[in-house]
Design an enzyme around this catalytic site. Structure first.
Site, mmCIF file in Angstrom:
data_model
loop_
_atom_site.group_PDB
_atom_site.id
_atom_site.type_symbol
_atom_site.label_atom_id
_atom_site.label_comp_id
_atom_site.label_asym_id
_atom_site.label_seq_id
_atom_site.Cartn_x
_atom_site.Cartn_y
_atom_site.Cartn_z
ATOM 1 N N ARG A 17 0.891 -1.398 -0.028
ATOM 2 C CA ARG A 17 -0.233 -0.137 0.085
ATOM 3 C C ARG A 17 1.034 1.197 -0.172
ATOM 4 O O ARG A 17 2.024 1.331 0.767
ATOM 5 C CB ARG A 17 -0.805 0.150 1.175
ATOM 6 C CG ARG A 17 -1.911 -0.981 1.160
ATOM 7 C CD ARG A 17 -3.119 -0.413 0.177
ATOM 8 N NE ARG A 17 -4.429 -1.163 -0.044
ATOM 9 C CZ ARG A 17 -4.454 -2.146 -0.677
ATOM 10 N NH1 ARG A 17 -3.431 -2.575 -1.316
ATOM 11 N NH2 ARG A 17 -5.645 -2.837 -0.672
ATOM 12 N N HIS A 56 -1.846 0.565 -9.728
ATOM 13 C CA HIS A 56 -2.533 -0.281 -8.627
ATOM 14 C C HIS A 56 -3.276 -1.105 -9.789
ATOM 15 O O HIS A 56 -4.461 -1.380 -9.342
ATOM 16 C CB HIS A 56 -3.505 0.462 -7.773
ATOM 17 C CG HIS A 56 -3.911 -0.169 -6.713
ATOM 18 N ND1 HIS A 56 -4.159 0.470 -5.500
ATOM 19 C CD2 HIS A 56 -3.860 -1.320 -6.360
ATOM 20 C CE1 HIS A 56 -4.368 -0.448 -4.433
ATOM 21 N NE2 HIS A 56 -4.267 -1.688 -5.146
#
Ligand code: NDP
Ligand code: OXD
Length: 316
Positions: free
Chosen positions: A231, A279
């Site tokens: 993340r 992502h």
């Protein structure tokens, strides 16, 4: 059947993927009725289940009959970011073999990218140069994986076939065939020392936020590569830029960012030897996930235990 027992599943924060998920449920679990925030209107009673990615603060607490929250992602940080989610509500994270396979292929692709310094070949090709590149054997490279969960363990299993020297790091002690394992912050310096390619596959929690920073980079050999598939909140972005500019970090790959989409004026866009993906390292496969959610709902209604429950105290 009373309203409270209908299998209604509320979509929270799914953004542009709503229609993909809606058709997945229509095809594979037609008994589950999908409710978007617009369809729910102002009366949010009678909705026992929720599928969430980035719910708004207060959105889940406003569903009074909610019995379980299913995360679209393996990571649940965007769900737990809302402190108002009632403490009794089970949150179930996504474990999907296709999601794991996607992550493994991303890790293999990027480890090999840094191991073989692919950018040197691309640059030479553009210059019309036949580059006689010298590169070490995998056995002379140490690849270290942060996070020994579903994804980290699968990545190690595949990297082992290339005969890299492998290390793994987790919160609790693990034994993994083919890898030297380290646990906890006290063993982090030893885990990092001599590591040529560092791969972060950690969940974002209060303990892992900002972990990839200048102090950590200082333990790596000069010129090491860093890959972050966990993340964005785990990386101090300014520290990475400074470390790449000083040569402490030689090259990097990022799939996740503090702010997504990455702002157009972010200096990362212009940083040499930084490879970025938006992502998409891996994506939950609705064809698998719908069936898993359907089974979990059936188990919950039969009073059976749920799988892949998030530990709210640990944050993953
Ligand atoms: P798991 O929950 O299965 O594994 C998490 C691992 O991280 C465990 O080994 C755990 O240790 C370790 N860990 C957690 N906190 C710490 C800590 N403070 N110090 C050291 N180790 C810690 O998760 P998954 O493998 O399924 O997924 C990992 C993450 O990957 C997700 O949370 C998500 O953020 C990211 N992800 C990113 C995707 C992308 O497209 N970029 C796609 C899918 C996932 P222990 O074993 O001791 O519990
Ligand atoms: C996930 C993700 O956590 O897609 O699954 O990032």
């Amino acid at each position: 059947m009373t309203t409270a027992l209908r299998k209604r599943l509320y979509f929270a924060g799914l953004q542009q993927r709503t229609e993909i998920w809606r058709s997945g449920f229509a095809e594979l679990a037609p008994e589950i009725e999908i409710v978007t925030p617009q369809e729910a209107g102002s009366d949010r009673h009678g909705i026992p289940y929720c599928l969430a990615w980035k719910p708004q603060a207060g959105e889940l607490a406003a569903l009074p009959d909610l019995r379980a929250v299913f995360s679209i992602g393996a990571g649940v940080d965007t769900i737990l970011a809302d402190p108002g989610i009632p403490a009794h509500l089970p949150i179930i994270r996504m474990v999907d073999p296709n999601l794991t396979k996607g992550m493994v292929s991303y890790v293999l692709w990027q480890v090999l990218y840094h191991h073989r310094r692919i950018w040197e070949i691309e640059d030479a090709q553009r210059r019309g140069e036949w580059l006689d590149q010298i590169y070490p054997a995998p056995g002379d490279r140490t690849v270290a994986i942060m996070g020994l969960g579903e994804i980290g363990l699968a990545a190690i299993e595949h990297l082992a076939r290339f005969k890299f020297n492998l290390r793994g790091w987790s919160r609790s002690r693990k034994t993994v065939e083919g890898a030297d394992c380290f646990a906890g912050l006290e063993e982090l310096p030893a885990f990092l020392t001599g590591c040529d390619i560092l791969v972060c596959l950690l969940p974002l929690t209060p303990e892992t936020r900002g972990l990839l920073n200048a102090d950590l980079f200082a333990h790596l050999p000069a010129g090491a590569a860093v890959i972050n598939g966990g993340r964005g909140g785990q990386l101090n972005e300014a520290d990475l830029l400074a470390a790449m500019q000083s040569g402490r970090i030689g090259s990097a790959t990022l799939d996740v960012f503090q702010k997504e989409p990455l702002p157009a004026d972010h200096p990362f866009w212009r940083q040499p030897r930084l490879f970025m993906t938006p992502h998409i390292a891996s994506i939950t496969d609705p064809r698998v996930a719908v069936l898993t959610i359907r089974q979990q709902i059936a188990d919950l209604e039969a009073g059976l235990p749920l799988q892949h429950l998030v530990d709210r105290k640990l944050g993953y």
